[in-house]
Design an enzyme around this catalytic site. Structure first.
Site, mmCIF file in Angstrom:
data_model
loop_
_atom_site.group_PDB
_atom_site.id
_atom_site.type_symbol
_atom_site.label_atom_id
_atom_site.label_comp_id
_atom_site.label_asym_id
_atom_site.label_seq_id
_atom_site.Cartn_x
_atom_site.Cartn_y
_atom_site.Cartn_z
ATOM 1 N N HIS A 190 0.840 -1.189 0.000
ATOM 2 C CA HIS A 190 0.000 0.000 0.000
ATOM 3 C C HIS A 190 0.878 1.243 0.000
ATOM 4 O O HIS A 190 2.087 1.169 0.234
ATOM 5 C CB HIS A 190 -0.896 0.035 1.258
ATOM 6 C CG HIS A 190 -0.122 0.139 2.528
ATOM 7 N ND1 HIS A 190 0.597 -0.914 3.068
ATOM 8 C CD2 HIS A 190 0.069 1.179 3.396
ATOM 9 C CE1 HIS A 190 1.188 -0.541 4.190
ATOM 10 N NE2 HIS A 190 0.887 0.729 4.402
ATOM 11 N N ASP A 192 0.731 5.256 1.822
ATOM 12 C CA ASP A 192 0.049 5.969 2.902
ATOM 13 C C ASP A 192 -0.611 7.219 2.333
ATOM 14 O O ASP A 192 -0.005 7.917 1.507
ATOM 15 C CB ASP A 192 1.038 6.359 4.003
ATOM 16 C CG ASP A 192 1.646 5.145 4.701
ATOM 17 O OD1 ASP A 192 0.997 4.082 4.717
ATOM 18 O OD2 ASP A 192 2.776 5.257 5.223
ATOM 19 N N ARG A 257 7.925 -8.719 15.412
ATOM 20 C CA ARG A 257 8.302 -7.388 14.948
ATOM 21 C C ARG A 257 7.348 -6.377 15.557
ATOM 22 O O ARG A 257 6.124 -6.548 15.495
ATOM 23 C CB ARG A 257 8.244 -7.302 13.424
ATOM 24 C CG ARG A 257 8.728 -5.964 12.856
ATOM 25 C CD ARG A 257 8.795 -6.005 11.332
ATOM 26 N NE ARG A 257 9.509 -4.875 10.799
ATOM 27 C CZ ARG A 257 8.955 -3.707 10.465
ATOM 28 N NH1 ARG A 257 7.642 -3.548 10.612
ATOM 29 N NH2 ARG A 257 9.678 -2.717 10.003
#
Length: 320
Positions: A190, A192, A257
């Site tokens: 994607h 932002d 993570r």
């Protein structure tokens, strides 16, 4: 259900090509502009954000994500709150759980322990300050006389900025014997939608960015640094000179993570259009003007991988 993808091609570089910018050096302004043009992405060092503060916030985030699911889901909500697997409302899923907040929130009112609340408040304040500094370096590098042309869009208290904590647990599905060696998507590809976003993660890798030839390269983790993404709105403001970077996160089979992202957005009523100081005349503008509210609503109703800017591009004039 886990999202699978083909293994990413190995980088063609013997070293990381990610630009590294020392923002304590005013002469780095041209290097930032070049990084925004070539990659839409760069790593920042000598940023002035306290490493102790970052460490405390990461520790508190780990504590939160270690809570029983029943406790975390008490904070579930949309758009803000706790979420797991589902990303948005349009069918996107990933190997991730997260906590999304308004970055201008009075963190004293959130139901977290005091240390967590204080760390959230201090961290967002420090990163906002760093972000404004970087945006002012960008305007200097672009030769824009008014230094706060970009920073004023995101640094007021009424801006629509967001803060997100992501946790990618170890993924047992990553096994060559069971999934053919395919990657498991932690967070799908994607861009932002905001103006600029600022990422920091622990020492577990997983982030990848897409280059101009559409190949993917891994971003080496560096807990002591921050990574800046050019976002859709900044691509429009620079009339396409800067490129909003497509990125994704791959799950890890062995290690968790944890990442923290500050999304610097303007106020809902702010009008977004190519800056007149960067174009000679209106006819050169590649994008229709829109408000941040309009674009945000469009993004909220799209899939992660959609090209959200496409519908706001000006259609070429038909001379026939």
């Amino acid at each position: 259900m886990a999202v699978l993808s083909k293994p990413a091609a190995e980088p063609k570089f013997g070293f990381s090509p990610i630009p590294v910018i020392d923002i304590s050096d005013p002469e780095s302004k041209q290097a930032i502009v070049k990084a925004c043009e070539d990659f839409g992405f760069f790593k920042v060092i000598n940023h002035g954000v306290s490493s102790e503060l970052v460490s405390v916030l990461e520790q508190e985030a780990v504590k939160f994500f270690s809570l029983p699911k029943s406790e975390k889901t008490q904070l579930a909500g949309y758009p803000f709150g706790y979420g797991s697997r589902e990303i948005g409302r349009n069918g996107d899923v990933g190997w991730v759980e997260y906590l999304l907040m308004n970055a201008n929130l009075d963190f004293g009112s959130v139901p977290f322990p005091g240390i967590f609340r204080n760390a959230l408040s201090e961290y967002t304040t420090s990163v906002r300050k760093m972000t404004c500094h970087v945006l002012e370096m960008i305007t200097d590098g672009l030769g824009i006389k008014q230094r706060d042309t970009l920073s004023k869009l995101v640094c007021d208290s009424n801006t629509d900025s967001m803060f997100r904590l992501n946790h990618y647990p170890p993924c047992p599905l990553i096994n060559k014997n069971t999934n053919g060696g395919k990657n498991v998507i932690g967070f799908g590809e994607h861009t932002d939608p905001q103006i600029i976003s600022v990422l920091r993660s622990n020492n577990t890798s997983g982030l990848q960015i897409s280059l101009t030839d559409s190949s993917w390269i891994s971003v080496p983790s560096d807990p002591s640094s921050f990574f800046f993404n050019v976002c859709d709105s900044l691509q429009v403001l620079t009339n396409g000179r800067f490129k909003s970077v497509k990125h994704r996160v791959l799950a890890n089979s062995r290690k968790s993570r944890v990442s923290m992202i500050y999304f610097a957005g303007p106020s809902l009523t702010q009008r977004i259009a190519p800056l007149t100081c960067l174009i000679d005349n209106e006819e050169e503008s590649l994008y229709e003007e829109f408000t941040w509210s309009e674009y945000k609503n469009s993004a909220d109703n799209s899939r992660l991988s959609d090209n959200r800017l496409q519908q706001f591009k000006k259609k070429p004039v038909n001379d026939s």
